[in-house]
Design a protein around this motif. Structure first.
Motif, PDB file in Angstrom:
ATOM      1  N   TYR A   1      26.323  10.101 -24.451  1.00  0.00           N
ATOM      2  CA  TYR A   1      25.701   9.391 -25.663  1.00  0.00           C
ATOM      3  C   TYR A   1      24.376   8.801 -25.496  1.00  0.00           C
ATOM      4  O   TYR A   1      23.389   8.529 -26.341  1.00  0.00           O
ATOM      5  CB  TYR A   1      26.548   8.390 -26.159  1.00  0.00           C
ATOM      6  N   LYS A   2      24.136   8.336 -24.273  1.00  0.00           N
ATOM      7  CA  LYS A   2      23.082   7.405 -23.747  1.00  0.00           C
ATOM      8  C   LYS A   2      22.135   8.219 -23.202  1.00  0.00           C
ATOM      9  O   LYS A   2      20.886   7.609 -22.548  1.00  0.00           O
ATOM     10  CB  LYS A   2      23.333   6.004 -23.101  1.00  0.00           C
ATOM     11  N   GLN A   3      22.198   9.625 -23.179  1.00  0.00           N
ATOM     12  CA  GLN A   3      20.970  10.408 -22.090  1.00  0.00           C
ATOM     13  C   GLN A   3      19.726  10.488 -23.019  1.00  0.00           C
ATOM     14  O   GLN A   3      19.686  10.446 -24.223  1.00  0.00           O
ATOM     15  CB  GLN A   3      21.836  11.809 -22.121  1.00  0.00           C
ATOM     16  N   PRO A   4      18.663  10.298 -22.399  1.00  0.00           N
ATOM     17  CA  PRO A   4      18.352  10.530 -21.252  1.00  0.00           C
ATOM     18  C   PRO A   4      18.115   9.072 -20.317  1.00  0.00           C
ATOM     19  O   PRO A   4      17.052   8.925 -19.687  1.00  0.00           O
ATOM     20  CB  PRO A   4      17.289  11.572 -20.891  1.00  0.00           C
ATOM     21  N   MET A   5      18.932   8.212 -20.536  1.00  0.00           N
ATOM     22  CA  MET A   5      18.672   6.846 -20.140  1.00  0.00           C
ATOM     23  C   MET A   5      18.441   6.625 -18.843  1.00  0.00           C
ATOM     24  O   MET A   5      17.497   6.090 -18.296  1.00  0.00           O
ATOM     25  CB  MET A   5      19.795   5.964 -20.630  1.00  0.00           C
ATOM     26  N   ASP A   6      19.449   7.445 -17.984  1.00  0.00           N
ATOM     27  CA  ASP A   6      19.459   7.148 -16.477  1.00  0.00           C
ATOM     28  C   ASP A   6      17.891   7.933 -15.974  1.00  0.00           C
ATOM     29  O   ASP A   6      17.278   7.501 -14.901  1.00  0.00           O
ATOM     30  CB  ASP A   6      20.508   7.939 -15.734  1.00  0.00           C
ATOM     31  N   PHE A   7      17.580   9.012 -16.675  1.00  0.00           N
ATOM     32  CA  PHE A   7      16.534   9.593 -16.263  1.00  0.00           C
ATOM     33  C   PHE A   7      15.180   8.943 -16.583  1.00  0.00           C
ATOM     34  O   PHE A   7      14.313   8.940 -15.695  1.00  0.00           O
ATOM     35  CB  PHE A   7      16.435  11.189 -17.131  1.00  0.00           C
ATOM     36  N   HIS A   8      15.158   8.101 -17.589  1.00  0.00           N
ATOM     37  CA  HIS A   8      14.186   7.343 -17.916  1.00  0.00           C
ATOM     38  C   HIS A   8      14.015   5.976 -16.952  1.00  0.00           C
ATOM     39  O   HIS A   8      12.889   5.547 -16.519  1.00  0.00           O
ATOM     40  CB  HIS A   8      13.997   6.971 -19.192  1.00  0.00           C
ATOM     41  N   GLU A   9      15.200   5.586 -16.569  1.00  0.00           N
ATOM     42  CA  GLU A   9      15.347   4.271 -15.801  1.00  0.00           C
ATOM     43  C   GLU A   9      14.755   4.874 -14.165  1.00  0.00           C
ATOM     44  O   GLU A   9      13.777   4.217 -13.625  1.00  0.00           O
ATOM     45  CB  GLU A   9      16.408   4.044 -15.582  1.00  0.00           C
ATOM     46  N   ILE A  10      15.149   5.761 -13.734  1.00  0.00           N
ATOM     47  CA  ILE A  10      14.819   6.233 -12.574  1.00  0.00           C
ATOM     48  C   ILE A  10      13.130   6.496 -12.480  1.00  0.00           C
ATOM     49  O   ILE A  10      12.332   6.351 -11.502  1.00  0.00           O
ATOM     50  CB  ILE A  10      15.456   7.596 -12.030  1.00  0.00           C
ATOM     51  N   ASN A  11      12.752   7.476 -13.597  1.00  0.00           N
ATOM     52  CA  ASN A  11      11.357   7.583 -13.608  1.00  0.00           C
ATOM     53  C   ASN A  11      10.378   6.476 -13.697  1.00  0.00           C
ATOM     54  O   ASN A  11       9.421   6.464 -13.204  1.00  0.00           O
ATOM     55  CB  ASN A  11      11.183   8.675 -14.891  1.00  0.00           C
ATOM     56  N   THR A  12      11.037   5.352 -14.220  1.00  0.00           N
ATOM     57  CA  THR A  12      10.220   4.080 -14.466  1.00  0.00           C
ATOM     58  C   THR A  12       9.704   3.696 -13.178  1.00  0.00           C
ATOM     59  O   THR A  12       8.734   3.160 -12.761  1.00  0.00           O
ATOM     60  CB  THR A  12      11.055   2.964 -15.353  1.00  0.00           C
ATOM     61  N   TYR A  13      10.964   3.669 -12.078  1.00  0.00           N
ATOM     62  CA  TYR A  13      10.683   2.971 -10.939  1.00  0.00           C
ATOM     63  C   TYR A  13       9.880   4.062  -9.940  1.00  0.00           C
ATOM     64  O   TYR A  13       9.069   3.834  -9.040  1.00  0.00           O
ATOM     65  CB  TYR A  13      12.003   2.760 -10.199  1.00  0.00           C
ATOM     66  N   ARG A  14      10.151   5.332 -10.271  1.00  0.00           N
ATOM     67  CA  ARG A  14       9.704   6.179  -9.459  1.00  0.00           C
ATOM     68  C   ARG A  14       8.090   6.504  -9.580  1.00  0.00           C
ATOM     69  O   ARG A  14       7.500   6.525  -8.583  1.00  0.00           O
ATOM     70  CB  ARG A  14      10.446   7.624  -9.551  1.00  0.00           C
ATOM     71  N   LEU A  15       7.803   6.364 -10.819  1.00  0.00           N
ATOM     72  CA  LEU A  15       6.178   6.500 -11.155  1.00  0.00           C
ATOM     73  C   LEU A  15       5.477   5.395 -11.360  1.00  0.00           C
ATOM     74  O   LEU A  15       4.374   5.195 -11.058  1.00  0.00           O
ATOM     75  CB  LEU A  15       6.282   7.339 -12.533  1.00  0.00           C
ATOM     76  N   MET A  16       6.145   4.052 -11.863  1.00  0.00           N
ATOM     77  CA  MET A  16       5.262   2.951 -12.044  1.00  0.00           C
ATOM     78  C   MET A  16       5.407   1.752 -11.446  1.00  0.00           C
ATOM     79  O   MET A  16       5.018   0.661 -11.927  1.00  0.00           O
ATOM     80  CB  MET A  16       5.507   2.716 -13.841  1.00  0.00           C
ATOM     81  N   GLU A  17       6.342   1.922 -10.477  1.00  0.00           N
ATOM     82  CA  GLU A  17       6.392   0.622  -9.499  1.00  0.00           C
ATOM     83  C   GLU A  17       5.372  -0.195  -9.324  1.00  0.00           C
ATOM     84  O   GLU A  17       5.103  -1.345  -9.301  1.00  0.00           O
ATOM     85  CB  GLU A  17       7.330   1.169  -8.551  1.00  0.00           C
ATOM     86  N   ALA A  18       4.182   0.877  -8.649  1.00  0.00           N
ATOM     87  CA  ALA A  18       2.661   0.110  -8.307  1.00  0.00           C
ATOM     88  C   ALA A  18       1.949  -0.503  -9.572  1.00  0.00           C
ATOM     89  O   ALA A  18       1.123  -1.362  -9.219  1.00  0.00           O
ATOM     90  CB  ALA A  18       2.231   1.072  -7.396  1.00  0.00           C
ATOM     91  N   SER A  19       2.554  -0.104 -10.964  1.00  0.00           N
ATOM     92  CA  SER A  19       1.587  -0.772 -11.948  1.00  0.00           C
ATOM     93  C   SER A  19       2.197  -1.877 -12.643  1.00  0.00           C
ATOM     94  O   SER A  19       1.706  -2.514 -13.702  1.00  0.00           O
ATOM     95  CB  SER A  19       1.534   0.520 -13.012  1.00  0.00           C
ATOM     96  N   PHE A  20       3.383  -2.351 -12.288  1.00  0.00           N
ATOM     97  CA  PHE A  20       4.206  -3.401 -13.003  1.00  0.00           C
ATOM     98  C   PHE A  20       3.379  -4.461 -12.853  1.00  0.00           C
ATOM     99  O   PHE A  20       2.855  -4.923 -11.640  1.00  0.00           O
ATOM    100  CB  PHE A  20       5.632  -3.532 -12.687  1.00  0.00           C
ATOM    101  N   PRO A  21       3.227  -5.459 -13.807  1.00  0.00           N
ATOM    102  CA  PRO A  21       2.499  -6.719 -13.520  1.00  0.00           C
ATOM    103  C   PRO A  21       3.509  -7.907 -13.219  1.00  0.00           C
ATOM    104  O   PRO A  21       3.224  -9.011 -13.081  1.00  0.00           O
ATOM    105  CB  PRO A  21       1.927  -6.905 -15.006  1.00  0.00           C
TER     106      PRO A  21
ATOM    107  N   GLU B   1       0.891  -1.279  -0.016  1.00  0.00           N
ATOM    108  CA  GLU B   1      -0.067  -0.239  -0.032  1.00  0.00           C
ATOM    109  C   GLU B   1       1.027   1.219   0.048  1.00  0.00           C
ATOM    110  O   GLU B   1       0.581   2.256  -0.722  1.00  0.00           O
ATOM    111  CB  GLU B   1      -0.872   0.063   1.414  1.00  0.00           C
ATOM    112  N   ARG B   2       2.130   1.273   0.745  1.00  0.00           N
ATOM    113  CA  ARG B   2       2.823   2.354   0.529  1.00  0.00           C
ATOM    114  C   ARG B   2       3.288   2.745  -0.799  1.00  0.00           C
ATOM    115  O   ARG B   2       3.642   3.642  -1.103  1.00  0.00           O
ATOM    116  CB  ARG B   2       4.141   2.028   1.569  1.00  0.00           C
ATOM    117  N   ILE B   3       3.857   1.336  -1.456  1.00  0.00           N
ATOM    118  CA  ILE B   3       4.336   1.805  -2.810  1.00  0.00           C
ATOM    119  C   ILE B   3       3.325   2.357  -3.704  1.00  0.00           C
ATOM    120  O   ILE B   3       3.415   3.298  -4.456  1.00  0.00           O
ATOM    121  CB  ILE B   3       4.579   0.586  -3.473  1.00  0.00           C
ATOM    122  N   VAL B   4       1.970   2.128  -3.584  1.00  0.00           N
ATOM    123  CA  VAL B   4       0.785   2.729  -4.373  1.00  0.00           C
ATOM    124  C   VAL B   4       0.684   4.120  -3.941  1.00  0.00           C
ATOM    125  O   VAL B   4       0.605   5.090  -4.854  1.00  0.00           O
ATOM    126  CB  VAL B   4      -0.558   2.011  -4.138  1.00  0.00           C
TER     127      VAL B   4
END
Length: 259
Positions: free
Chosen positions: A229-249, A96-99
């Motif tokens: 050369y790989k930017q914004p790879m880190d930005f997207h990786e952090i955002n994926t966990y930061r925003l979507m962790e509760a939605s992953f199947p 519930e805390r993750i959500v």
């Protein structure tokens, strides 16, 4: 809870079956028993007295076991069930805390990535400390800085990210000095352990961090590659966990902080 109820039904059924199949001692059972002596009568009486308790708590041992042993095992089983139920409740609160955390992050104004070129490194940014764009905190980028910042900073970071309750704190940061991770060319990795003032089932004590490669020596080109050369790879990786962790199947590493 579901753990407690499913245990009581299944364990009692197994124990009852075991008791039903266990032969009751009698004078006709052969050389091992013979005539029931007074001592054996007392044991048999004790067994009958504790049979119900043994069935309830899943005891499947010798029908002539010491009654105190049966009682101790019954208490142990009961504590095991209670602890499992408490751990499941803590895990539920953790989910519930993750959500709640993700909802808090999604409600924030989105941040845009500012692209940089190789000339950016001329100003030696790797030697400066600056606040992160998501949480506004200065953050460590190597194991030594993590130890220097210590549990007080980690508590503040976990509170800011919503991964630690406001009434809880990190009390110790212990870097892993024996094991080093050298695989991969996108980031350096460090392992460390933490201790909490109030440990709960959903809080991990062994953590893993991805940090920038040093902009020097053999990792200079790797750092330029990942940061430019790989930017914004880190930005997207952090955002994926930061925003979507509760939605992953599927299961993913639990996010604690990133910037």
């Amino acid at each position: 809870s579901s753990v407690c109820s499913s245990f009581s039904a299944s364990a009692a059924a197994r124990a009852a079956t075991a008791m039903a199949l266990a032969p009751v001692p009698s004078a006709q059972q052969g050389p091992g028993f013979g005539r029931l002596t007074a001592a054996k009568q007392r044991h048999l009486s004790a067994w009958r007295t504790y049979q119900c308790r043994a069935s309830t708590f899943g005891y499947e041992g010798d029908c002539f076991a010491d009654p105190s042993k049966i009682e101790a095992q019954a208490v142990e089983k009961r504590l095991e069930v209670e602890n499992a139920a408490a751990a499941e409740e803590e895990a539920k609160q953790g989910r519930e805390r993750i959500v709640s955390r993700c909802a808090m992050e999604l409600a924030k104004t989105p941040r845009a990535w500012q692209f940089i070129g190789l000339n950016f490194f001329a100003s030696k940014p790797q030697e400066r400390r600056a606040p992160g764009m998501f949480y506004g905190l200065e953050f460590p980028w190597n194991a030594d800085l993590l130890v220097e910042f210590g549990p007080e900073w980690l508590t503040k970071a976990f509170h800011a990210a919503g991964t630690l309750d406001a009434n809880n704190s990190v009390t110790a940061v212990i870097p892993e000095r024996k094991i080093t991770i050298t695989a991969g060319n996108n980031a350096a990795k460090i392992l460390f352990e933490v201790r909490y003032a109030k440990p709960t089932a959903d809080l991990h004590t062994k953590l893993f961090a991805k940090i920038p490669f040093p902009l020097s020596g053999t990792t200079t080109k790797d750092r330029q590659s990942s940061s430019v050369y790989k930017q914004p790879m880190d930005f997207h990786e952090i955002n994926t966990y930061r925003l979507m962790e509760a939605s992953f199947p599927m299961q993913t590493p639990k996010y604690y902080y990133g910037d």
